[in-house]
Design an enzyme around this catalytic site. Structure first.
Site, short mmCIF file in Angstrom:
data_model
loop_
_atom_site.label_atom_id
_atom_site.label_comp_id
_atom_site.label_asym_id
_atom_site.label_seq_id
_atom_site.Cartn_x
_atom_site.Cartn_y
_atom_site.Cartn_z
N TYR A 1 47.04 52.21 36.08
CA TYR A 1 48.23 51.30 36.43
C TYR A 1 47.47 50.50 37.53
O TYR A 1 48.32 49.64 38.30
CB TYR A 1 49.25 51.99 36.93
CG TYR A 1 49.04 53.17 38.03
CD1 TYR A 1 48.96 54.41 37.74
CD2 TYR A 1 49.19 52.74 39.31
CE1 TYR A 1 48.27 55.24 38.75
CE2 TYR A 1 48.90 53.62 40.35
CZ TYR A 1 48.33 54.88 40.06
OH TYR A 1 48.21 55.64 41.12
N GLY A 2 46.41 50.82 37.93
CA GLY A 2 45.87 50.26 39.49
C GLY A 2 44.47 49.63 39.37
O GLY A 2 44.35 48.95 38.59
N LEU B 1 41.85 50.63 38.31
CA LEU B 1 40.84 50.97 37.11
C LEU B 1 41.35 49.73 35.99
O LEU B 1 40.72 49.78 34.81
CB LEU B 1 41.40 52.29 36.66
CG LEU B 1 40.83 53.37 37.62
CD1 LEU B 1 40.96 54.82 36.98
CD2 LEU B 1 39.28 53.17 37.82
N GLU C 1 38.30 59.24 41.74
CA GLU C 1 39.85 59.14 42.29
C GLU C 1 40.24 60.34 43.17
O GLU C 1 41.54 60.38 43.71
CB GLU C 1 40.79 59.09 41.14
CG GLU C 1 40.63 57.74 39.99
CD GLU C 1 40.82 56.45 40.90
OE1 GLU C 1 41.75 56.54 41.89
OE2 GLU C 1 40.42 55.65 40.38
N1 PCA Z 1 43.12 54.02 40.41
C1 PCA Z 1 44.00 54.60 39.22
C2 PCA Z 1 45.15 55.20 40.26
C3 PCA Z 1 45.11 54.60 41.11
C4 PCA Z 1 43.99 53.39 41.26
O1 PCA Z 1 43.69 52.63 41.93
C5 PCA Z 1 44.45 53.69 38.40
O2 PCA Z 1 44.11 52.40 38.38
O3 PCA Z 1 45.25 54.20 37.40
#
Ligand code: PCA
Length: 123
Positions: A9-10, A12, A79
């Site tokens: 969600y972030g 990635l 992470e």
């Molecule tokens: N990376 C992971 C978790 C939060 C982030 O920035 C993601 O994109 O899901």
């Protein structure tokens, strides 16, 4: 074998700063979707923080990937699982309506303050 489903969600996600990890690890994009449950998602402008508190905030926009065990281990390290982001399981609804269990990196339990923060739908 790519057998693990990860919903990101972030950073990635495609177009975001850390998506290169998904490319490097040959993650297979499956679909876009959203979490079945609502969760509080906040951001400090740089990083997103998803709190494992069901029912607060919005259903969160995710991209779902299939990854190998080796890729999952690398993403865990990247992470800082389980210290910074903690990998847990959450139900996600794909664009087809199908509901699947995916790994999601929630913010670790000791970073547990979202009071007063703006709750986002996506990062
Ligand atoms: N990376 C992971 C978790 C939060 C982030 O920035 C993601 O994109 O899901």
């Amino acid at each position: 074998m790519r057998k693990n489903l990860v919903a990101v969600y972030g950073t990635l996600k495609r177009g975001k700063t850390n998506h290169f990890i998904m490319d490097l690890m040959s993650a297979e994009f499956l679909d876009e979707g959203k979490t079945v449950e609502k969760y509080p998602l906040t951001s400090d402008g740089k990083l997103p923080y998803l709190f494992d508190k069901k029912g607060i905030g919005h259903r969160i926009a995710v991209e779902v990937y299939r990854v190998s065990d080796a890729a999952l281990a690398v993403i865990d390290r990247f992470e800082c699982h389980p210290k910074f982001y903690e990998r847990k399981t959450a139900k996600c609804e794909l664009s087809t309506g199908k509901i699947i269990d995916c790994f999601v990196y929630f913010t670790a339990q000791n970073r547990n303050d979202f009071s007063g923060a703006k709750l986002l739908k996506n990062f």
